[in-house]
Design a protein around this motif. Sequence first.
Motif, PDB file in Angstrom:
ATOM      1  N   ALA A 193       2.026  54.638  30.737  1.00 61.36           N
ATOM      2  CA  ALA A 193       2.519  56.018  30.564  1.00 61.36           C
ATOM      3  C   ALA A 193       3.613  56.353  31.568  1.00 61.36           C
ATOM      4  O   ALA A 193       4.667  56.888  31.194  1.00 61.36           O
ATOM      5  N   PRO A 194       3.423  56.054  32.879  1.00 59.62           N
ATOM      6  CA  PRO A 194       4.540  56.294  33.814  1.00 59.62           C
ATOM      7  C   PRO A 194       5.771  55.458  33.500  1.00 59.62           C
ATOM      8  O   PRO A 194       6.899  55.909  33.679  1.00 59.62           O
ATOM      9  N   LEU A 195       5.541  54.225  32.989  1.00 60.90           N
ATOM     10  CA  LEU A 195       6.692  53.378  32.652  1.00 60.90           C
ATOM     11  C   LEU A 195       7.476  53.963  31.480  1.00 60.90           C
ATOM     12  O   LEU A 195       8.708  53.895  31.448  1.00 60.90           O
ATOM     13  N   ILE A 196       6.737  54.537  30.500  1.00 61.14           N
ATOM     14  CA  ILE A 196       7.422  55.162  29.363  1.00 61.14           C
ATOM     15  C   ILE A 196       8.250  56.358  29.837  1.00 61.14           C
ATOM     16  O   ILE A 196       9.392  56.573  29.397  1.00 61.14           O
ATOM     17  N   LYS A 197       7.674  57.138  30.763  1.00 55.26           N
ATOM     18  CA  LYS A 197       8.427  58.268  31.310  1.00 55.26           C
ATOM     19  C   LYS A 197       9.648  57.790  32.084  1.00 55.26           C
ATOM     20  O   LYS A 197      10.716  58.400  32.020  1.00 55.26           O
ATOM     21  N   MET A 198       9.483  56.669  32.804  1.00 54.34           N
ATOM     22  CA  MET A 198      10.642  56.110  33.524  1.00 54.34           C
ATOM     23  C   MET A 198      11.703  55.621  32.551  1.00 54.34           C
ATOM     24  O   MET A 198      12.904  55.756  32.803  1.00 54.34           O
ATOM     25  N   ARG A 199      11.263  55.063  31.430  1.00 55.33           N
ATOM     26  CA  ARG A 199      12.222  54.608  30.425  1.00 55.33           C
ATOM     27  C   ARG A 199      13.022  55.788  29.875  1.00 55.33           C
ATOM     28  O   ARG A 199      14.254  55.732  29.758  1.00 55.33           O
ATOM     29  N   LYS A 200      12.309  56.894  29.556  1.00 55.19           N
ATOM     30  CA  LYS A 200      13.019  58.078  29.071  1.00 55.19           C
ATOM     31  C   LYS A 200      13.960  58.621  30.141  1.00 55.19           C
ATOM     32  O   LYS A 200      15.093  59.028  29.845  1.00 55.19           O
ATOM     33  N   ALA A 201      13.483  58.625  31.389  1.00 55.88           N
ATOM     34  CA  ALA A 201      14.343  59.115  32.474  1.00 55.88           C
ATOM     35  C   ALA A 201      15.559  58.216  32.658  1.00 55.88           C
ATOM     36  O   ALA A 201      16.662  58.691  32.933  1.00 55.88           O
ATOM     37  N   ALA A 202      15.358  56.889  32.502  1.00 55.18           N
ATOM     38  CA  ALA A 202      16.487  55.956  32.632  1.00 55.18           C
ATOM     39  C   ALA A 202      17.521  56.204  31.540  1.00 55.18           C
ATOM     40  O   ALA A 202      18.733  56.156  31.785  1.00 55.18           O
ATOM     41  N   LEU A 203      17.052  56.486  30.300  1.00 55.10           N
ATOM     42  CA  LEU A 203      17.980  56.794  29.214  1.00 55.10           C
ATOM     43  C   LEU A 203      18.730  58.090  29.498  1.00 55.10           C
ATOM     44  O   LEU A 203      19.923  58.215  29.191  1.00 55.10           O
ATOM     45  N   GLU A 204      18.030  59.073  30.083  1.00 55.06           N
ATOM     46  CA  GLU A 204      18.705  60.318  30.451  1.00 55.06           C
ATOM     47  C   GLU A 204      19.756  60.063  31.533  1.00 55.06           C
ATOM     48  O   GLU A 204      20.851  60.638  31.503  1.00 55.06           O
ATOM     49  N   LEU A 205      19.399  59.197  32.502  1.00 62.23           N
ATOM     50  CA  LEU A 205      20.381  58.844  33.530  1.00 62.23           C
ATOM     51  C   LEU A 205      21.599  58.182  32.916  1.00 62.23           C
ATOM     52  O   LEU A 205      22.732  58.413  33.332  1.00 62.23           O
ATOM     53  N   ALA A 206      21.339  57.304  31.916  1.00 63.11           N
ATOM     54  CA  ALA A 206      22.468  56.625  31.263  1.00 63.11           C
ATOM     55  C   ALA A 206      23.385  57.614  30.560  1.00 63.11           C
ATOM     56  O   ALA A 206      24.582  57.359  30.397  1.00 63.11           O
ATOM     57  N   LYS A 207      22.826  58.766  30.116  1.00 62.18           N
ATOM     58  CA  LYS A 207      23.636  59.789  29.462  1.00 62.18           C
ATOM     59  C   LYS A 207      24.307  60.726  30.463  1.00 62.18           C
ATOM     60  O   LYS A 207      25.060  61.604  30.067  1.00 62.18           O
ATOM     61  N   GLY A 208      24.011  60.544  31.756  1.00 60.37           N
ATOM     62  CA  GLY A 208      24.632  61.381  32.775  1.00 60.37           C
ATOM     63  C   GLY A 208      23.780  62.546  33.222  1.00 60.37           C
ATOM     64  O   GLY A 208      24.254  63.393  33.983  1.00 60.37           O
ATOM     65  N   GLU A 209      22.501  62.609  32.770  1.00 65.74           N
ATOM     66  CA  GLU A 209      21.597  63.679  33.202  1.00 65.74           C
ATOM     67  C   GLU A 209      20.920  63.245  34.503  1.00 65.74           C
ATOM     68  O   GLU A 209      19.794  62.737  34.507  1.00 65.74           O
ATOM     69  N   PHE A 210      21.603  63.440  35.625  1.00 63.82           N
ATOM     70  CA  PHE A 210      21.109  62.923  36.894  1.00 63.82           C
ATOM     71  C   PHE A 210      20.011  63.804  37.513  1.00 63.82           C
ATOM     72  O   PHE A 210      19.410  63.413  38.499  1.00 63.82           O
ATOM     73  N   HIS A 211      19.758  64.989  36.949  1.00 65.32           N
ATOM     74  CA  HIS A 211      18.702  65.840  37.487  1.00 65.32           C
ATOM     75  C   HIS A 211      17.323  65.433  36.983  1.00 65.32           C
ATOM     76  O   HIS A 211      16.317  66.012  37.398  1.00 65.32           O
ATOM     77  N   THR A 212      17.252  64.464  36.074  1.00 62.60           N
ATOM     78  CA  THR A 212      15.965  64.035  35.526  1.00 62.60           C
ATOM     79  C   THR A 212      15.116  63.394  36.611  1.00 62.60           C
ATOM     80  O   THR A 212      15.596  62.555  37.376  1.00 62.60           O
ATOM     81  N   LYS A 213      13.811  63.789  36.644  1.00 68.25           N
ATOM     82  CA  LYS A 213      12.883  63.230  37.616  1.00 68.25           C
ATOM     83  C   LYS A 213      11.633  62.732  36.915  1.00 68.25           C
ATOM     84  O   LYS A 213      11.221  63.275  35.889  1.00 68.25           O
ATOM     85  N   VAL A 214      11.034  61.680  37.481  1.00 70.56           N
ATOM     86  CA  VAL A 214       9.789  61.116  36.953  1.00 70.56           C
ATOM     87  C   VAL A 214       8.633  61.739  37.730  1.00 70.56           C
ATOM     88  O   VAL A 214       8.624  61.698  38.965  1.00 70.56           O
ATOM     89  N   PRO A 215       7.612  62.313  37.041  1.00 70.44           N
ATOM     90  CA  PRO A 215       6.467  62.890  37.769  1.00 70.44           C
ATOM     91  C   PRO A 215       5.669  61.802  38.481  1.00 70.44           C
ATOM     92  O   PRO A 215       5.438  60.725  37.941  1.00 70.44           O
ATOM     93  N   ILE A 216       5.234  62.092  39.694  1.00 73.29           N
ATOM     94  CA  ILE A 216       4.461  61.143  40.504  1.00 73.29           C
ATOM     95  C   ILE A 216       2.985  61.517  40.345  1.00 73.29           C
ATOM     96  O   ILE A 216       2.511  62.515  40.896  1.00 73.29           O
ATOM     97  N   LEU A 217       2.242  60.702  39.563  1.00 68.19           N
ATOM     98  CA  LEU A 217       0.855  61.001  39.248  1.00 68.19           C
ATOM     99  C   LEU A 217      -0.125  60.237  40.131  1.00 68.19           C
ATOM    100  O   LEU A 217      -1.262  60.663  40.289  1.00 68.19           O
ATOM    101  N   THR A 218       0.280  59.099  40.650  1.00 73.75           N
ATOM    102  CA  THR A 218      -0.606  58.272  41.472  1.00 73.75           C
ATOM    103  C   THR A 218       0.136  57.854  42.732  1.00 73.75           C
ATOM    104  O   THR A 218       1.346  58.059  42.862  1.00 73.75           O
ATOM    105  N   ARG A 219      -0.628  57.253  43.658  1.00 73.04           N
ATOM    106  CA  ARG A 219      -0.040  56.775  44.902  1.00 73.04           C
ATOM    107  C   ARG A 219      -0.086  55.248  44.986  1.00 73.04           C
ATOM    108  O   ARG A 219       0.024  54.697  46.076  1.00 73.04           O
ATOM    109  N   ASP A 220      -0.258  54.605  43.843  1.00 72.77           N
ATOM    110  CA  ASP A 220      -0.293  53.151  43.823  1.00 72.77           C
ATOM    111  C   ASP A 220       1.118  52.610  43.650  1.00 72.77           C
ATOM    112  O   ASP A 220       2.105  53.311  43.886  1.00 72.77           O
ATOM    113  N   GLU A 221       1.199  51.329  43.194  1.00 67.28           N
ATOM    114  CA  GLU A 221       2.519  50.708  43.035  1.00 67.28           C
ATOM    115  C   GLU A 221       3.367  51.446  42.008  1.00 67.28           C
ATOM    116  O   GLU A 221       4.584  51.574  42.160  1.00 67.28           O
TER     117      GLU A 221
END
Length: 585
Positions: A193-221
């Motif tokens: 689930a976090p990886l999917i959110k990172m994938r969506k955020a990466a696609l947003e970054l590729a479109k120039g939406e640099f304000h996109t952030k990934v929620p931090i749900l755990t403190r693991d790797e």
Amino acid sequence: MFWRSVVVKLWFTILLFFSFVLLTLTIFLLQFFQNFHETQAREELEQDANKIISVINGQDDRQLMTTTIEQITDPSKRVVLVFNREDYWKSSSKDQELESLDINWFYSNEEFKQVLNHEDSTYQKTTLPDTDREILIVGQPLENQNGAVFLYESLDIVKETTSQTTTLIFIAAGIAIVLTTFFAFFLSTRITAPLIKMRKAALELAKGEFHTKVPILTRDEVGELAIAFNRMGRQLKYHIQALNQEKEQLSSILSSMADGVITFNRSGEMLVTNPPADRFLSLSTFEKGDNQEEEVTPLELKSTLERVIASEEEVTQEIQLQGRTFVVIMSPLYDQLYIRGAVAVIRDMTEERKLDKLRKDFIANVSHELRTPISMLQGYSEAIVDGVADSKEEKNELAQIIHDESMRMGRLVNELLDIARMEAGHIQLNVQEVELEPFLNKVLNKFKGMANEKEITLKPQFQLEEPVVRFDPDRMEQVLTNLIDNAIRHSYKEGNVELQVISNGEHMKFSVKDSGSGIPEEDLPFVFERFYKSDKSRVKRKGSNGTGLGLAIVKNIVEAHKGSIDVHSKQNEGTTFIFVIPRNL
């Protein structure tokens, strides 16, 4: 598309792994329980055999002994007491399908013969004679006397127990697989689930939406990866903004430069240009008669680029285009030790060359213009002083020549003073409302005699929406007089001089066109300079002995009216002077 999902891959991997483990464990458990049940049945048979031997050793009465044996023995089992071939006893069994074994069968089996001979005890898994039913048989020799005890039972009971155990194992394995499936899907979903959110955020970054952030749900790797991703997004936004600022700054610098700048790659393609460079390229394209929309690198610059790449040094070249002089300074651009292209700085040196020429020509022109009247004044005055002119008529004639030359010198000095005042911004305009058509006809009437003398046709073309306009009539008459006078003097016999005036909108456009010999291309940049004369041979022709200051005065008057003036000319086709001023100054 389904198998590309990380969730499916992870879920399938976990499920496959647990299924393999459960299958292996089930096989080992089935084998273990089968052996366990057989071992347990054998041990029970051996215990019963030991009990029977104890009964036999403690009883002498054969009838009581057999009765006791039947009582202590499981009815599903059969007991065979063998004392010898003729003396033996077989118990009954409630299992009707468990047949009684023939005594000779025991003596025909080598292992059982050893038991009968008191050599060793044994057990064996075999099938009943003439059937396919399996039995487990245990044989032990009797103590203190000849004979042996044989105890056997059907393996159907063992198989039934094993089957029940197998069913339980398969049920447990099925439940484990179901639980594993749910757990694997839950675990893979939690991980991906976090990886999917990172994938969506990466696609947003590729479109120039640099304000996109990934929620931090755990403190693991995965959480640390999300923190690193957000940090990367902030750094990327910062660097992109810095690059954009640098790009805008560089673009502003290039746009504001007076010199043209062009960067090339190694193959000669233009990468970056600024407006002065674009004007240089448009001049090159126009001179070659090429109407292509795309800018093509001029051959002169390509040859310079080849020299830069070959020599790896700065190269300077001078190029002539449309009567203008350009100096090109091209330097190599390096990618570490490899030349990846070059940058060319293009400077328009026309004004510098013109100023140099004007500085050189000014003294010569002034000296030339003043030398003739001064020489004539000196010569004729000496003639009068020396008494060469005897009669009054001759003296008057010489005095008239001296007067004309002094007037000529006065006009030259006055025109020089006028230009100096105009260039210093001291020109005064007497702006009035002027009826345009009568004013234009008045100017043309002044040249009818001159035009008729040279057999030149004057062609007025007026398009006047407003009959009344505002400008300085004296100064504007001076402009038109100078332009029309030049057009008539420089036109061939039986030629045409056209005065076109268009008054519409906010501006008025004046055009004076002749059918003369035209102006050489190399002289076009200098026509509005002081003492300019395009065809020096015309100076000697009658009526063509101007001072060369008229067009300079015309330009200053037009600019004082907040207008602009330009010239177009082709040799042997004629010249056109065009100036535009506001309709209401």
